[in-house]
Write a protein that holds these residues in place. Sequence first.
Motif, PDB file in Angstrom:
ATOM      1  N   SER A  14       0.807  -1.222   0.000  1.00 26.59           N
ATOM      2  CA  SER A  14       0.000   0.000   0.000  1.00 26.59           C
ATOM      3  C   SER A  14       0.843   1.275   0.000  1.00 26.59           C
ATOM      4  CB  SER A  14      -0.989  -0.006   1.180  1.00 26.59           C
ATOM      5  OG  SER A  14      -0.283  -0.033   2.392  1.00 26.59           O
ATOM      6  N   TYR A  45       9.204 -14.088   2.892  1.00 25.30           N
ATOM      7  CA  TYR A  45       8.323 -13.181   3.636  1.00 25.30           C
ATOM      8  C   TYR A  45       6.893 -13.531   3.245  1.00 25.30           C
ATOM      9  CZ  TYR A  45       6.095  -8.887   5.294  1.00 25.30           C
ATOM     10  OH  TYR A  45       5.272  -7.981   5.941  1.00 25.30           O
ATOM     11  N   ILE A  46       6.028 -13.651   4.267  1.00 22.22           N
ATOM     12  CA  ILE A  46       4.614 -13.957   4.008  1.00 22.22           C
ATOM     13  C   ILE A  46       3.896 -12.644   3.750  1.00 22.22           C
ATOM     14  CG2 ILE A  46       2.551 -15.155   4.863  1.00 22.22           C
ATOM     15  CD1 ILE A  46       5.260 -16.804   4.803  1.00 22.22           C
ATOM     16  N   THR A  51      -0.615  -4.108   3.454  1.00 25.35           N
ATOM     17  CA  THR A  51      -1.039  -2.798   3.973  1.00 25.35           C
ATOM     18  C   THR A  51      -0.367  -2.461   5.303  1.00 25.35           C
ATOM     19  OG1 THR A  51      -2.975  -3.660   5.152  1.00 25.35           O
ATOM     20  CG2 THR A  51      -3.296  -3.024   2.860  1.00 25.35           C
ATOM     21  N   THR A  53       3.171  -3.290   5.489  1.00 21.31           N
ATOM     22  CA  THR A  53       4.511  -3.720   5.077  1.00 21.31           C
ATOM     23  C   THR A  53       5.235  -2.576   4.387  1.00 21.31           C
ATOM     24  OG1 THR A  53       3.791  -6.016   4.780  1.00 21.31           O
ATOM     25  CG2 THR A  53       5.730  -5.320   3.532  1.00 21.31           C
ATOM     26  N   ALA A 118      -4.660 -10.479  10.349  1.00 20.75           N
ATOM     27  CA  ALA A 118      -5.341  -9.805  11.472  1.00 20.75           C
ATOM     28  C   ALA A 118      -4.822 -10.243  12.850  1.00 20.75           C
ATOM     29  CB  ALA A 118      -6.850  -9.999  11.354  1.00 20.75           C
ATOM     30  N   VAL A 120      -1.859 -11.380  13.510  1.00 23.61           N
ATOM     31  CA  VAL A 120      -0.414 -11.152  13.629  1.00 23.61           C
ATOM     32  C   VAL A 120      -0.145  -9.926  14.495  1.00 23.61           C
ATOM     33  CG1 VAL A 120       1.734 -10.695  12.372  1.00 23.61           C
ATOM     34  CG2 VAL A 120       0.059 -12.286  11.412  1.00 23.61           C
ATOM     35  N   ALA A 125      -9.432  -1.315  16.685  1.00 24.73           N
ATOM     36  CA  ALA A 125      -9.958   0.018  16.374  1.00 24.73           C
ATOM     37  C   ALA A 125     -11.262   0.221  17.133  1.00 24.73           C
ATOM     38  CB  ALA A 125     -10.216   0.170  14.861  1.00 24.73           C
ATOM     39  N   ILE A 174      -0.252 -18.506   8.979  1.00 24.70           N
ATOM     40  CA  ILE A 174      -1.613 -18.664   9.502  1.00 24.70           C
ATOM     41  C   ILE A 174      -2.495 -19.054   8.318  1.00 24.70           C
ATOM     42  CG2 ILE A 174      -3.617 -17.420  10.423  1.00 24.70           C
ATOM     43  CD1 ILE A 174      -1.571 -15.661  11.982  1.00 24.70           C
ATOM     44  N   ARG A 214     -13.820   6.628   9.664  1.00 25.71           N
ATOM     45  CA  ARG A 214     -12.536   6.233   9.078  1.00 25.71           C
ATOM     46  C   ARG A 214     -12.321   6.934   7.745  1.00 25.71           C
ATOM     47  NH1 ARG A 214     -10.000   1.565  11.426  1.00 25.71           N
ATOM     48  NH2 ARG A 214      -8.700   1.601   9.583  1.00 25.71           N
ATOM     49  N   PRO A 219      -6.437   8.710   5.102  1.00 25.31           N
ATOM     50  CA  PRO A 219      -6.257   8.783   3.654  1.00 25.31           C
ATOM     51  C   PRO A 219      -6.374   7.403   3.003  1.00 25.31           C
ATOM     52  CG  PRO A 219      -4.163   9.038   4.787  1.00 25.31           C
ATOM     53  CD  PRO A 219      -5.201   8.974   5.853  1.00 25.31           C
ATOM     54  N   GLU A 325       4.826   0.447  13.928  1.00 27.67           N
ATOM     55  CA  GLU A 325       3.847  -0.651  13.870  1.00 27.67           C
ATOM     56  C   GLU A 325       4.041  -1.410  12.551  1.00 27.67           C
ATOM     57  OE1 GLU A 325      -0.303   0.507  14.802  1.00 27.67           O
ATOM     58  OE2 GLU A 325      -0.855  -0.607  13.003  1.00 27.67           O
TER      59      GLU A 325
HETATM   60  C1  LIG Z   1      -5.444   3.110   5.696  1.00 28.50           C
HETATM   61  C2  LIG Z   1      -5.044   2.073   6.703  1.00 28.50           C
HETATM   62  C3  LIG Z   1      -5.702   2.007   7.919  1.00 28.50           C
HETATM   63  C4  LIG Z   1      -5.351   1.027   8.875  1.00 28.50           C
HETATM   64  N1  LIG Z   1      -6.037   0.997  10.052  1.00 28.50           N
HETATM   65  C5  LIG Z   1      -5.719   0.065  10.987  1.00 28.50           C
HETATM   66  C6  LIG Z   1      -6.455  -0.003  12.221  1.00 28.50           C
HETATM   67  O1  LIG Z   1      -7.394   0.748  12.454  1.00 28.50           O
HETATM   68  N2  LIG Z   1      -6.080  -0.938  13.117  1.00 28.50           N
HETATM   69  C7  LIG Z   1      -5.065  -1.822  12.866  1.00 28.50           C
HETATM   70  O2  LIG Z   1      -4.791  -2.655  13.743  1.00 28.50           O
HETATM   71  N3  LIG Z   1      -4.375  -1.790  11.702  1.00 28.50           N
HETATM   72  C8  LIG Z   1      -4.671  -0.867  10.765  1.00 28.50           C
HETATM   73  N4  LIG Z   1      -3.970  -0.818   9.589  1.00 28.50           N
HETATM   74  C9  LIG Z   1      -2.869  -1.764   9.349  1.00 28.50           C
HETATM   75  C10 LIG Z   1      -3.286  -2.997   8.509  1.00 28.50           C
HETATM   76  O3  LIG Z   1      -4.541  -2.823   7.978  1.00 28.50           O
HETATM   77  C11 LIG Z   1      -3.292  -4.266   9.373  1.00 28.50           C
HETATM   78  O4  LIG Z   1      -2.046  -4.477   9.968  1.00 28.50           O
HETATM   79  C12 LIG Z   1      -3.652  -5.514   8.551  1.00 28.50           C
HETATM   80  O5  LIG Z   1      -3.871  -6.594   9.400  1.00 28.50           O
HETATM   81  C13 LIG Z   1      -2.564  -5.847   7.533  1.00 28.50           C
HETATM   82  O6  LIG Z   1      -3.050  -6.881   6.700  1.00 28.50           O
HETATM   83  P1  LIG Z   1      -2.264  -7.270   5.385  1.00 28.50           P
HETATM   84  O7  LIG Z   1      -2.864  -8.522   4.849  1.00 28.50           O
HETATM   85  O8  LIG Z   1      -2.213  -6.135   4.453  1.00 28.50           O
HETATM   86  O9  LIG Z   1      -0.824  -7.560   6.012  1.00 28.50           O
HETATM   87  P2  LIG Z   1       0.627  -7.501   5.327  1.00 28.50           P
HETATM   88  O10 LIG Z   1       1.125  -6.103   5.305  1.00 28.50           O
HETATM   89  O11 LIG Z   1       0.634  -8.263   4.068  1.00 28.50           O
HETATM   90  O12 LIG Z   1       1.445  -8.309   6.435  1.00 28.50           O
HETATM   91  C14 LIG Z   1       1.529  -7.804   7.767  1.00 28.50           C
HETATM   92  C15 LIG Z   1       2.262  -8.839   8.629  1.00 28.50           C
HETATM   93  O13 LIG Z   1       1.469 -10.011   8.745  1.00 28.50           O
HETATM   94  C16 LIG Z   1       2.184 -11.151   8.229  1.00 28.50           C
HETATM   95  N5  LIG Z   1       1.227 -12.008   7.565  1.00 28.50           N
HETATM   96  C17 LIG Z   1       0.332 -11.675   6.601  1.00 28.50           C
HETATM   97  N6  LIG Z   1      -0.444 -12.746   6.280  1.00 28.50           N
HETATM   98  C18 LIG Z   1      -0.017 -13.764   7.073  1.00 28.50           C
HETATM   99  C19 LIG Z   1      -0.391 -15.130   7.218  1.00 28.50           C
HETATM  100  N7  LIG Z   1      -1.401 -15.664   6.510  1.00 28.50           N
HETATM  101  N8  LIG Z   1       0.288 -15.890   8.108  1.00 28.50           N
HETATM  102  C20 LIG Z   1       1.298 -15.386   8.855  1.00 28.50           C
HETATM  103  N9  LIG Z   1       1.699 -14.094   8.761  1.00 28.50           N
HETATM  104  C21 LIG Z   1       1.051 -13.302   7.878  1.00 28.50           C
HETATM  105  C22 LIG Z   1       3.235 -10.576   7.301  1.00 28.50           C
HETATM  106  O14 LIG Z   1       4.344 -11.447   7.153  1.00 28.50           O
HETATM  107  C23 LIG Z   1       3.579  -9.279   8.029  1.00 28.50           C
HETATM  108  O15 LIG Z   1       4.487  -9.522   9.051  1.00 28.50           O
HETATM  109  C24 LIG Z   1      -4.310   0.122   8.599  1.00 28.50           C
HETATM  110  C25 LIG Z   1      -3.651   0.181   7.354  1.00 28.50           C
HETATM  111  C26 LIG Z   1      -4.015   1.130   6.420  1.00 28.50           C
HETATM  112  C27 LIG Z   1      -3.322   1.164   5.084  1.00 28.50           C
END
Ligand SMILES: Cc1cc2nc3c(=O)[nH]c(=O)nc-3n(C[C@H](O)[C@H](O)[C@H](O)COP(=O)(O)OP(=O)(O)OC[C@H]3O[C@@H](n4cnc5c(N)ncnc54)[C@H](O)[C@@H]3O)c2cc1C
Length: 343
Positions: A14, A45-46, A51, A53, A118, A120, A125, A174, A214, A219, A325
């Motif tokens: 993202s 890397y998984i 979003t 990363t 989620a 991890v 929120a 996971i 939100r 943004p 974070e």
């Molecule tokens: C606009 C915006 C708003 C946000 N608001 C919030 C909020 O309100 N609260 C909040 O807590 N977060 C928030 N976030 C952060 C984000 O949404 C969360 O951290 C979300 O869980 C990331 O999911 P992802 O699949 O994109 O993870 P990624 O960025 O792909 O990975 C994140 C971590 O999880 C690991 N991972 C991913 N999938 C797996 C799997 N299947 N097994 C093991 N490990 C795995 C990755 O290796 C990495 O370490 C926000 C992000 C954005 C861009």
Amino acid sequence: MKIRTNFSLQAFNSFNLPVVTAEIFFPSTIKELAEISIEKASSSYILGDGTNTLFCQDKAPIIIKPNLMGIEVIENDDNFQVKVACAQNWHEFVLFCINSGIYGLENLALIPGSVGAAPVQNIGAYGIEVSDFIVGVTWFDFAQKKQVDFTNAECQFGYRDSIFKQALNGTGIITHVHFLLPKAWQAVDNYQGLNELVSPVTPQAIMAKVIQLRQAKLPEPKQLPNAGSFFKNPIVSKDVFNELNQQYSNMPFYLHDNGDVKLAAGWLIEQAGLKGFRRDGVGVHENQALVIINYESKQGENIVALSVHIQKKVKEKFNIQLVPEVRFIGEDGELSPTSAGGK
Ligand SMILES: Cc1cc2nc3c(=O)[nH]c(=O)nc-3n(C[C@H](O)[C@H](O)[C@H](O)COP(=O)(O)OP(=O)(O)OC[C@H]3O[C@@H](n4cnc5c(N)ncnc54)[C@H](O)[C@@H]3O)c2cc1C
């Protein structure tokens, strides 16, 4: 299994950074996961939806992007038990629940990312954390090449933390998350913004309000590439808080049951004079100082450098160390935010 080489991850993070991985695996089944060699899996890397990363260098490590899909619901008199595969989109899953009369996750609507990510960082929120509703997590262990189940307690959930981010980091995936959502629904509507809702408060009304709040505050990554809150809100002792509060009486805070105090990282950054600060194509968002925006940089190291600058300024002003974070990923794997450096 779908495998690609020399693959651009620009659409998969993202921050919109044009990083390239030498190899990416898209396993859709447990059998396909087991086909990936332990050597490759343990140096990979998984990636979920990318979003949370930050790719810090031009190249990324080997990527495993699981593609397991599916939602199963079992209902009894008191609860819904829901088993969800890791590649399901989080917000779509929340919508599925609310539209199916399964309530509890409405406060977590519109958080970007996958269901598998989620637990991890224990997403949270508007007064709840996902761990409040998780009864278990199914994990695929790379070394044993088999699935293992974890109870909620075994997941060691904390504030934006879990065992998957700590001891188990890099050792597996996971594959499924198991939720328990009681039929006796209780609104969590005491959070600022939700307390304006008119009684009787419904899950649908909470979800609509959360979405509205939100969208007004944060943004949208497709327009302004970002990863949400860049830093965790720092937790300090009562003594540290009292000292700061004498000097900054308008400082927002949240009292923990154990006496510790959570501070608002965004407020600290703003007070350090960095709201709207820009350099090298990246900057601190103009309205939400906790969010770093990639306006036009093609290099993650510019974001790392800005985050180091923010940490330095906040440390100088408040003597508080902000901790990212967001996950920092280099060509050879995860980097500690302190060693990532930036230029
Ligand atoms: C606009 C915006 C708003 C946000 N608001 C919030 C909020 O309100 N609260 C909040 O807590 N977060 C928030 N976030 C952060 C984000 O949404 C969360 O951290 C979300 O869980 C990331 O999911 P992802 O699949 O994109 O993870 P990624 O960025 O792909 O990975 C994140 C971590 O999880 C690991 N991972 C991913 N999938 C797996 C799997 N299947 N097994 C093991 N490990 C795995 C990755 O290796 C990495 O370490 C926000 C992000 C954005 C861009």
